[in-house]
Design a protein around this motif. Structure first.
Motif, PDB file in Angstrom:
ATOM      1  N   PHE A  39       0.839  -1.198   0.000  1.00  0.00           N
ATOM      2  CA  PHE A  39       0.000   0.000   0.000  1.00  0.00           C
ATOM      3  C   PHE A  39       0.876   1.250   0.000  1.00  0.00           C
ATOM      4  CE2 PHE A  39      -4.186  -1.730   2.037  1.00  0.00           C
ATOM      5  CZ  PHE A  39      -4.295  -2.631   0.995  1.00  0.00           C
ATOM      6  N   GLY A  40       2.088   1.119   0.557  1.00  0.00           N
ATOM      7  CA  GLY A  40       3.018   2.243   0.584  1.00  0.00           C
ATOM      8  C   GLY A  40       3.404   2.733  -0.796  1.00  0.00           C
ATOM      9  N   ASN A  41       3.332   1.845  -1.801  1.00  0.00           N
ATOM     10  CA  ASN A  41       3.616   2.267  -3.177  1.00  0.00           C
ATOM     11  C   ASN A  41       2.620   3.325  -3.641  1.00  0.00           C
ATOM     12  OD1 ASN A  41       5.924   0.765  -3.961  1.00  0.00           O
ATOM     13  ND2 ASN A  41       4.681  -1.077  -4.170  1.00  0.00           N
ATOM     14  N   ILE A  42       1.375   3.213  -3.161  1.00  0.00           N
ATOM     15  CA  ILE A  42       0.339   4.183  -3.536  1.00  0.00           C
ATOM     16  C   ILE A  42       0.636   5.547  -2.913  1.00  0.00           C
ATOM     17  CG2 ILE A  42      -2.113   4.747  -3.341  1.00  0.00           C
ATOM     18  CD1 ILE A  42      -2.678   1.727  -3.281  1.00  0.00           C
ATOM     19  N   TRP A  43       0.856   5.544  -1.593  1.00  0.00           N
ATOM     20  CA  TRP A  43       1.078   6.819  -0.897  1.00  0.00           C
ATOM     21  C   TRP A  43       2.453   7.388  -1.204  1.00  0.00           C
ATOM     22  CZ3 TRP A  43      -3.190   8.831   0.892  1.00  0.00           C
ATOM     23  CH2 TRP A  43      -4.230   7.981   1.244  1.00  0.00           C
ATOM     24  N   GLY A  44       3.422   6.532  -1.468  1.00  0.00           N
ATOM     25  CA  GLY A  44       4.774   6.992  -1.764  1.00  0.00           C
ATOM     26  C   GLY A  44       4.884   7.745  -3.074  1.00  0.00           C
ATOM     27  N   TYR A  45       3.923   7.533  -3.969  1.00  0.00           N
ATOM     28  CA  TYR A  45       3.940   8.249  -5.249  1.00  0.00           C
ATOM     29  C   TYR A  45       3.704   9.747  -5.039  1.00  0.00           C
ATOM     30  CZ  TYR A  45       3.083   9.336 -10.164  1.00  0.00           C
ATOM     31  OH  TYR A  45       3.160   9.871 -11.430  1.00  0.00           O
ATOM     32  N   THR A  46       2.773  10.059  -4.122  1.00  0.00           N
ATOM     33  CA  THR A  46       2.452  11.463  -3.830  1.00  0.00           C
ATOM     34  C   THR A  46       3.364  12.041  -2.756  1.00  0.00           C
ATOM     35  OG1 THR A  46       0.128  11.012  -4.358  1.00  0.00           O
ATOM     36  CG2 THR A  46       0.611  13.055  -3.159  1.00  0.00           C
ATOM     37  N   TYR A  47       3.620  11.232  -1.716  1.00  0.00           N
ATOM     38  CA  TYR A  47       4.473  11.659  -0.608  1.00  0.00           C
ATOM     39  C   TYR A  47       5.633  10.674  -0.505  1.00  0.00           C
ATOM     40  CZ  TYR A  47      -0.094  13.726   0.557  1.00  0.00           C
ATOM     41  OH  TYR A  47      -1.292  14.371   0.516  1.00  0.00           O
ATOM     42  N   GLY A  59      -0.930  -2.634 -10.553  1.00  0.00           N
ATOM     43  CA  GLY A  59      -0.251  -2.625 -11.850  1.00  0.00           C
ATOM     44  C   GLY A  59       0.913  -1.661 -11.817  1.00  0.00           C
ATOM     45  N   THR A  60       0.762  -0.518 -12.464  1.00  0.00           N
ATOM     46  CA  THR A  60       1.764   0.545 -12.443  1.00  0.00           C
ATOM     47  C   THR A  60       1.223   1.728 -11.651  1.00  0.00           C
ATOM     48  OG1 THR A  60       2.600  -0.122 -14.605  1.00  0.00           O
ATOM     49  CG2 THR A  60       3.188   2.095 -13.847  1.00  0.00           C
ATOM     50  N   VAL A  61       1.983   2.212 -10.686  1.00  0.00           N
ATOM     51  CA  VAL A  61       1.533   3.326  -9.856  1.00  0.00           C
ATOM     52  C   VAL A  61       1.589   4.623 -10.657  1.00  0.00           C
ATOM     53  CG1 VAL A  61       1.919   4.630  -7.743  1.00  0.00           C
ATOM     54  CG2 VAL A  61       2.359   2.173  -7.784  1.00  0.00           C
ATOM     55  N   THR A  62       0.473   5.352 -10.701  1.00  0.00           N
ATOM     56  CA  THR A  62       0.400   6.639 -11.382  1.00  0.00           C
ATOM     57  C   THR A  62      -0.234   7.654 -10.436  1.00  0.00           C
ATOM     58  OG1 THR A  62      -1.811   6.213 -12.290  1.00  0.00           O
ATOM     59  CG2 THR A  62       0.074   5.436 -13.595  1.00  0.00           C
ATOM     60  N   ALA A  63      -0.384   8.885 -10.926  1.00  0.00           N
ATOM     61  CA  ALA A  63      -0.975   9.942 -10.102  1.00  0.00           C
ATOM     62  C   ALA A  63      -2.429   9.639  -9.746  1.00  0.00           C
ATOM     63  CB  ALA A  63      -0.881  11.281 -10.831  1.00  0.00           C
ATOM     64  N   ILE A 103      12.489  -2.795  -6.873  1.00  0.00           N
ATOM     65  CA  ILE A 103      12.056  -3.219  -8.211  1.00  0.00           C
ATOM     66  C   ILE A 103      10.967  -2.288  -8.749  1.00  0.00           C
ATOM     67  CG2 ILE A 103      10.999  -5.085  -9.534  1.00  0.00           C
ATOM     68  CD1 ILE A 103      12.271  -7.065  -7.579  1.00  0.00           C
ATOM     69  N   SER A 104      10.037  -1.867  -7.886  1.00  0.00           N
ATOM     70  CA  SER A 104       8.945  -0.991  -8.330  1.00  0.00           C
ATOM     71  C   SER A 104       9.454   0.340  -8.866  1.00  0.00           C
ATOM     72  CB  SER A 104       7.972  -0.742  -7.166  1.00  0.00           C
ATOM     73  OG  SER A 104       7.363  -1.938  -6.749  1.00  0.00           O
ATOM     74  N   GLY A 105      10.632   0.760  -8.400  1.00  0.00           N
ATOM     75  CA  GLY A 105      11.207   2.024  -8.853  1.00  0.00           C
ATOM     76  C   GLY A 105      11.968   1.922 -10.162  1.00  0.00           C
ATOM     77  N   MET A 106      12.051   0.714 -10.737  1.00  0.00           N
ATOM     78  CA  MET A 106      12.765   0.537 -11.999  1.00  0.00           C
ATOM     79  C   MET A 106      11.939   1.055 -13.171  1.00  0.00           C
ATOM     80  SD  MET A 106      14.518  -3.209 -11.418  1.00  0.00           S
ATOM     81  CE  MET A 106      15.640  -3.465 -10.027  1.00  0.00           C
ATOM     82  N   ASP A 107      12.613   1.376 -14.247  1.00  0.00           N
ATOM     83  CA  ASP A 107      11.982   2.061 -15.374  1.00  0.00           C
ATOM     84  C   ASP A 107      11.488   1.071 -16.427  1.00  0.00           C
ATOM     85  OD1 ASP A 107      11.071   4.053 -17.011  1.00  0.00           O
ATOM     86  OD2 ASP A 107      13.042   4.510 -17.885  1.00  0.00           O
ATOM     87  N   PHE A 108      10.374   0.413 -16.144  1.00  0.00           N
ATOM     88  CA  PHE A 108       9.718  -0.412 -17.161  1.00  0.00           C
ATOM     89  C   PHE A 108       8.247  -0.563 -16.787  1.00  0.00           C
ATOM     90  CE2 PHE A 108      11.613  -3.448 -14.129  1.00  0.00           C
ATOM     91  CZ  PHE A 108      10.510  -4.202 -13.766  1.00  0.00           C
ATOM     92  N   GLU A 109       7.423  -0.852 -17.769  1.00  0.00           N
ATOM     93  CA  GLU A 109       5.985  -0.961 -17.567  1.00  0.00           C
ATOM     94  C   GLU A 109       5.671  -2.153 -16.657  1.00  0.00           C
ATOM     95  OE1 GLU A 109       2.064   0.329 -18.077  1.00  0.00           O
ATOM     96  OE2 GLU A 109       3.923   1.256 -18.806  1.00  0.00           O
ATOM     97  N   GLY A 110       4.815  -1.915 -15.666  1.00  0.00           N
ATOM     98  CA  GLY A 110       4.426  -2.988 -14.762  1.00  0.00           C
ATOM     99  C   GLY A 110       5.445  -3.277 -13.682  1.00  0.00           C
ATOM    100  N   ALA A 111       6.305  -2.302 -13.363  1.00  0.00           N
ATOM    101  CA  ALA A 111       7.351  -2.518 -12.358  1.00  0.00           C
ATOM    102  C   ALA A 111       6.755  -2.839 -10.991  1.00  0.00           C
ATOM    103  CB  ALA A 111       8.254  -1.283 -12.269  1.00  0.00           C
ATOM    104  N   ALA A 112       5.635  -2.188 -10.652  1.00  0.00           N
ATOM    105  CA  ALA A 112       5.005  -2.437  -9.351  1.00  0.00           C
ATOM    106  C   ALA A 112       4.506  -3.876  -9.253  1.00  0.00           C
ATOM    107  CB  ALA A 112       3.849  -1.469  -9.129  1.00  0.00           C
TER     108      ALA A 112
END
Length: 421
Positions: free
Chosen positions: A24-32, A167-171, A248-257
């Motif tokens: 769940f931190g991947n979601i909040w970490g995108y904004t904060y 999937g992929t974390v976005t705004a 791994i989620s911070g890597m630059d490819f589609e579907g990293a999360a």
């Protein structure tokens, strides 16, 4: 048998709720950016406040009532987390590090904190009960490992399902994307409440006539050192897959999360396999031997992962995303096999010979589970610094080194002269 099955079922739900924090931190970490591990931190911080009260509840109210209260609290905590997906995103609260913090983040963290109360109480019930039902010793450890197998199964599913839902974390990614998991958790807790209300649970503490202090177990050196070992262990258990997921989620490819969540799931899957294997051999192989072996292997695997160059890469074989990742990720994930038996092993060694002090000792242990919030937060801070994510695993190695010391030396009961009947 009914009591054993019930305790194992509760053990599974503990991991289901706990393992929501990091993905769940991947979601909040995108904004904060600073909030990536805060949900996990709040979940484990609750142990610091609830550990000793949970131990007192166990002594005063018994295993069954404590479990029922915990399940009710769990439903409330998950409901509050869900509320963060539908309310508060447009309400400003305060500014931190130049960012305006929306109310929905505060609501989510409150829900994670309340869920921490729930899993703390459940842990306080499950571990001593399984150890008692097994008669302590190797057999008690065997029962804890059986429950731990189911614990790891749900621990495997949580990051995997979260990664698939996100999937992929976005705004635009929000908690509403993972609401199915929250609803499943609330439903299971509610069903569990009614099942446990009808099931007979042994209450061994009811036979103890004299009042037992929560601090009484501190008379035993091996218990004190075991409490410290639990603090570090939970930091290891949570920190390894959480930081691997972020890496791994911070890597630059589609579907990293999704790939990051899958590797975290592999870690928990291997934990399940390790506990399953241990549940068969624990009746014959001593806890001390198992703990010494897995601690040594875990340190070796992490050293290989740290020293292996980033240029050594591999294709991910078990997911549809076409990508390559550093090979060192595999060695980190394999550590799940090693950490699998550490929780049950440390608890089993630390309560050996405590007798009437086992219930209050469980409360002390749950207090130190706060290490699962503090140590991963420190590890994440190292990962976000110039040192990098992989260098943060030196901290993990240091913590496992202490666990190895405890397995070899610190677990010896040198206070056998203290009466525990």
């Amino acid at each position: 048998m009914v009591a054993i099955i019930t305790m194992c079922f509760i053990f599974a739900m503990i991991s289901f709720v706990t393992n929501m924090g990091a993905p769940f931190g991947n979601i909040w970490g995108y904004t904060y950016e600073w909030a990536g591990m805060m949900g996990n931190m709040m979940n484990f911080a609750a142990y610091l406040f609830m550990g000793i009260p949970a131990g007192n509840m166990l002594v005063k109210y018994g295993y069954k009532k404590t479990a029922l209260i915990a399940l009710a609290v769990g439903v409330i905590g998950l409901a509050i987390q869900y509320t963060s997906s539908i309310f508060g995103a447009d309400i400003r609260t305060f500014t931190y590090e130049g960012q305006v913090i929306a109310l929905n983040l505060i609501i989510y963290l409150l829900g994670a904190f309340i869920c921490g109360f729930c899993v703390c109480m459940l842990n306080t019930v499950v571990n001593p009960m399984l150890n008692i039902l097994g008669g302590g010793g190797n057999r008690g450890n065997q029962f804890i490992q059986i429950g731990g197998t189911l614990n790891s199964l749900t621990g495997t599913l949580t990051p995997l399902l979260t990664g698939m839902l996100i999937g992929t974390v976005t705004a635009s990614t929000s908690m509403s994307d993972v609401s199915p998991l929250l609803f499943v958790g609330m439903a299971v807790f509610t069903i569990s409440f009614f099942i446990i209300a009808k099931v007979h649970i042994p209450e061994p503490q009811a036979e103890i006539k004299e009042k037992v202090s929560i601090t009484s177990p501190l008379k035993f050196r091996h218990c004190v050192l075991g409490v410290i070992a639990i603090f570090f262990y939970v930091g290891v258990e949570i920190g390894i897959p959480a930081e691997l997921n972020f890496y791994i989620s911070g890597m630059d490819f589609e579907g990293a999360a999704a790939v990051g969540g899958s590797f975290a799931a592999v870690y928990w899957l291997l934990m399940m396999c390790g506990r399953f294997i241990s549940s068969f051999i624990s009746g014959k192989v001593s806890t001390k031997v198992q703990m010494t072996a897995v601690s040594t292997i875990a340190i070796t695997l992490l050293l290989i992962a740290i020293l292996l160059p980033e240029t050594s890469t591999m294709k991910v074989p078990f997911i549809s995303v076409d990508c390559t990742i550093p090979t060192k990720c595999v060695f980190i994930a394999i550590c799940g096999l090693c950490t699998s038996i550490m929780w049950g092993g440390i608890f089993n060694l630390a309560v050996e010979g405590l007798g009437k002090y086992t219930a209050p000792a469980s409360g002390l242990f749950m207090t130190m589970v706060v290490g699962g919030g503090i140590m991963p937060l420190i590890q994440h801070a190292i990962a976000k610094s110039s040192a990098g994510a992989i260098a943060s695993y030196w901290l993990v190695i240091a913590m496992i080194a202490y666990i190895l010391f405890y397995s070899l030396i610190g677990s010896k009961n040198v206070n056998k002269d203290i009466p525990v009947d």
